[in-house]
Scaffold this motif. Sequence first.
Motif, PDB file in Angstrom:
ATOM      1  N   SER A  61       2.082   6.563  -6.852  1.00 47.98           N
ATOM      2  CA  SER A  61       0.984   7.344  -7.420  1.00 47.98           C
ATOM      3  C   SER A  61       1.224   8.847  -7.302  1.00 47.98           C
ATOM      4  O   SER A  61       0.668   9.635  -8.044  1.00 47.98           O
ATOM      5  CB  SER A  61      -0.345   6.984  -6.748  1.00 47.98           C
ATOM      6  OG  SER A  61      -0.390   7.473  -5.418  1.00 47.98           O
ATOM      7  N   ARG A  62       2.089   9.221  -6.382  1.00 53.27           N
ATOM      8  CA  ARG A  62       2.407  10.643  -6.187  1.00 53.27           C
ATOM      9  C   ARG A  62       3.542  11.107  -7.072  1.00 53.27           C
ATOM     10  O   ARG A  62       3.812  12.290  -7.172  1.00 53.27           O
ATOM     11  CB  ARG A  62       2.749  10.905  -4.732  1.00 53.27           C
ATOM     12  CG  ARG A  62       1.559  10.744  -3.840  1.00 53.27           C
ATOM     13  CD  ARG A  62       1.877  11.085  -2.430  1.00 53.27           C
ATOM     14  NE  ARG A  62       0.676  10.987  -1.623  1.00 53.27           N
ATOM     15  CZ  ARG A  62       0.643  11.168  -0.337  1.00 53.27           C
ATOM     16  NH1 ARG A  62       1.729  11.475   0.310  1.00 53.27           N
ATOM     17  NH2 ARG A  62      -0.486  11.060   0.321  1.00 53.27           N
TER      18      ARG A  62
ATOM     19  N   ASN B  59       2.586   1.729  -3.360  1.00 59.42           N
ATOM     20  CA  ASN B  59       1.623   2.186  -4.378  1.00 59.42           C
ATOM     21  C   ASN B  59       1.286   3.652  -4.173  1.00 59.42           C
ATOM     22  O   ASN B  59       1.176   4.412  -5.143  1.00 59.42           O
ATOM     23  CB  ASN B  59       0.361   1.330  -4.350  1.00 59.42           C
ATOM     24  CG  ASN B  59       0.569  -0.051  -4.904  1.00 59.42           C
ATOM     25  OD1 ASN B  59       1.500  -0.287  -5.672  1.00 59.42           O
ATOM     26  ND2 ASN B  59      -0.287  -0.985  -4.519  1.00 59.42           N
ATOM     27  N   LEU B  60       1.123   4.042  -2.928  1.00 62.53           N
ATOM     28  CA  LEU B  60       0.834   5.442  -2.633  1.00 62.53           C
ATOM     29  C   LEU B  60       1.984   6.327  -3.064  1.00 62.53           C
ATOM     30  O   LEU B  60       1.794   7.358  -3.704  1.00 62.53           O
ATOM     31  CB  LEU B  60       0.555   5.613  -1.140  1.00 62.53           C
ATOM     32  CG  LEU B  60       0.200   7.019  -0.667  1.00 62.53           C
ATOM     33  CD1 LEU B  60      -1.086   7.496  -1.321  1.00 62.53           C
ATOM     34  CD2 LEU B  60       0.053   7.021   0.858  1.00 62.53           C
ATOM     35  N   LYS B  61       3.193   5.913  -2.748  1.00 64.32           N
ATOM     36  CA  LYS B  61       4.381   6.679  -3.133  1.00 64.32           C
ATOM     37  C   LYS B  61       4.478   6.786  -4.665  1.00 64.32           C
ATOM     38  O   LYS B  61       4.724   7.862  -5.197  1.00 64.32           O
ATOM     39  CB  LYS B  61       5.637   6.007  -2.581  1.00 64.32           C
ATOM     40  CG  LYS B  61       6.931   6.701  -2.933  1.00 64.32           C
ATOM     41  CD  LYS B  61       8.122   5.959  -2.366  1.00 64.32           C
ATOM     42  CE  LYS B  61       9.411   6.583  -2.832  1.00 64.32           C
ATOM     43  NZ  LYS B  61      10.582   5.834  -2.387  1.00 64.32           N
TER      44      LYS B  61
ATOM     45  N   PHE C  31       0.823  -1.199   0.000  1.00 63.92           N
ATOM     46  CA  PHE C  31       0.000   0.000   0.000  1.00 63.92           C
ATOM     47  C   PHE C  31       0.864   1.260   0.000  1.00 63.92           C
ATOM     48  O   PHE C  31       0.644   2.186  -0.782  1.00 63.92           O
ATOM     49  CB  PHE C  31      -0.930   0.005   1.218  1.00 63.92           C
ATOM     50  CG  PHE C  31      -1.623   1.314   1.445  1.00 63.92           C
ATOM     51  CD1 PHE C  31      -2.731   1.658   0.679  1.00 63.92           C
ATOM     52  CD2 PHE C  31      -1.160   2.213   2.397  1.00 63.92           C
ATOM     53  CE1 PHE C  31      -3.370   2.878   0.878  1.00 63.92           C
ATOM     54  CE2 PHE C  31      -1.783   3.421   2.592  1.00 63.92           C
ATOM     55  CZ  PHE C  31      -2.902   3.761   1.830  1.00 63.92           C
TER      56      PHE C  31
END
Length: 98
Positions: free
Chosen positions: A96-97, A92-94, A89
């Motif tokens: 997506s940024r 993926n967050l990193k 998670f």
Amino acid sequence: MNIGENIKLIRRTKGMTQEQLANALGYTKSFLSLVESGDRTLSSEDIARIAVALGVSVEDMQSRVVVQFRSDSISSSDQKKVEEDFIKFARNLKNSRN
């Protein structure tokens, strides 16, 4: 958190003492204590060795985000799954940024 604090947190989460980790790495307990308190710096090779001994990646060990939860309230297989899911998670967050 600095890397020493992360090492300490991960070590504790894994249920290891300073002495156990130090012995596994061929370090003294006092050296590991200095590392965890931020009073000693590590080479990239030492960081990699510690990551292997703790069963985490270097990237995860250096991350600003380290999750801690009570390991006695969850089975070890469920704990591992939660750790893996959280790491995915966070990555993926990193990504997506970027």
